[in-house]
Design a protein around this motif. Sequence first.
Motif, short mmCIF file in Angstrom:
data_model
loop_
_atom_site.label_atom_id
_atom_site.label_comp_id
_atom_site.label_asym_id
_atom_site.label_seq_id
_atom_site.Cartn_x
_atom_site.Cartn_y
_atom_site.Cartn_z
N ASP A 255 6.46 0.90 -39.10
CA ASP A 255 7.94 0.63 -39.28
C ASP A 255 8.83 1.79 -38.23
O ASP A 255 9.66 1.90 -38.59
CB ASP A 255 8.36 0.58 -40.77
N ARG A 258 9.72 0.03 -32.59
CA ARG A 258 10.21 -1.38 -32.33
C ARG A 258 10.47 -1.64 -30.84
O ARG A 258 9.96 -0.78 -29.76
CB ARG A 258 11.43 -1.52 -32.78
N ARG A 292 10.54 -6.07 -34.22
CA ARG A 292 9.89 -4.99 -35.43
C ARG A 292 8.85 -5.73 -36.13
O ARG A 292 8.78 -6.46 -36.73
CB ARG A 292 11.26 -5.04 -36.35
#
Length: 353
Positions: A255, A258, A292
């Motif tokens: 996470d 991106r 993402r």
Amino acid sequence: MDNWTAPARRLGLRALLLLCLLPALLGSALAANTVTRKGKGWEYYLTGSAADRVLPAPRRAGAALMGGEADVDGAFRWLVQRAGGGDFVVIRASGDDGYQSYVFDTIGGVDSVETLVVATRDAANDPFVVDRVLRAEVLFIAGGDQSDYVKLWSGTALHDAIKALQRRNVPVGGISAGLAVMGALDFAALNGTLASSDALSDPYNKRVSLDSGFLTVSGLEADITDSHFAARDRMGRMLAFLARSIQDQRVSGFDAIRGVGVDAGVAVLLDGLQATLLTQPGYEGRGAYFLRPLMAPTVCAPKQPLTFRNVQVDKITASGNFNLSTWSGLSARYQVNAEAGVLTSEQAGGAVY
């Protein structure tokens, strides 16, 4: 008096007035001409005033990410407006003065347009080159080959000057290769360009060369950028870049990275963390893609096809916008997957764009 009236009678009053105005007219014309200066490994082009203009209005930081193929007029005007005019500086490692008349005459609003072609590491340390860049009110990185920028400019005085402009909130733009070096991680193309099919079949293909932190414009501190996105089918290679960044622990987790892919004829304008999109006339319907990962890659290993599922895609078009902080906006959202090297999508018909 006789010395004045005699030429007035011979030439006529209009001709005499033109004669008196000639120096000023010539000065104005010359100010719009291109002047070339060369050094060892560099060339310099100037259109407009050679003086360094100090602007009274404060500049506003921002970045224009152009996908290539066509310059986006509105994005250039946006950069000039944010700077308040002044000196528009173009840097590149090859090519010539192609932006001079376009920016000075078509876009307008600037005191000068300067192009520096910086083709060697020695040139990137030349005091004249560095000084001209440091005086910029707008910095624009032209297209070409981003491997030249990484190999020739990284760690030089020119590189330091670019970072100094960022600290001074100088707006920056880049197109194609210039866009490719604006993220936290860059596809450096040190071993040549890369097709999506090759990246998907082996994400450790020697052409998957990633570099970190060449420029990193504000708002892209966790992003990889890519250009010509749909036209050159670069969705697959973007997934490979993201997967490699996670697998190689270049980032702290799935996470923390991106992707931003920009179509040809399109510009993404970043004002802080807010992204808006402009298209050049004739390129309507094209857009930008914000990727993402929602999980780590399942298979990302040398000589094995990539399996990387649940990568969220937000596509914005001319009517859209996107916030990089909340990772949301007026966009079309869907997911793409790489399954044993084959891309699939949840969109109707399996379209990945």
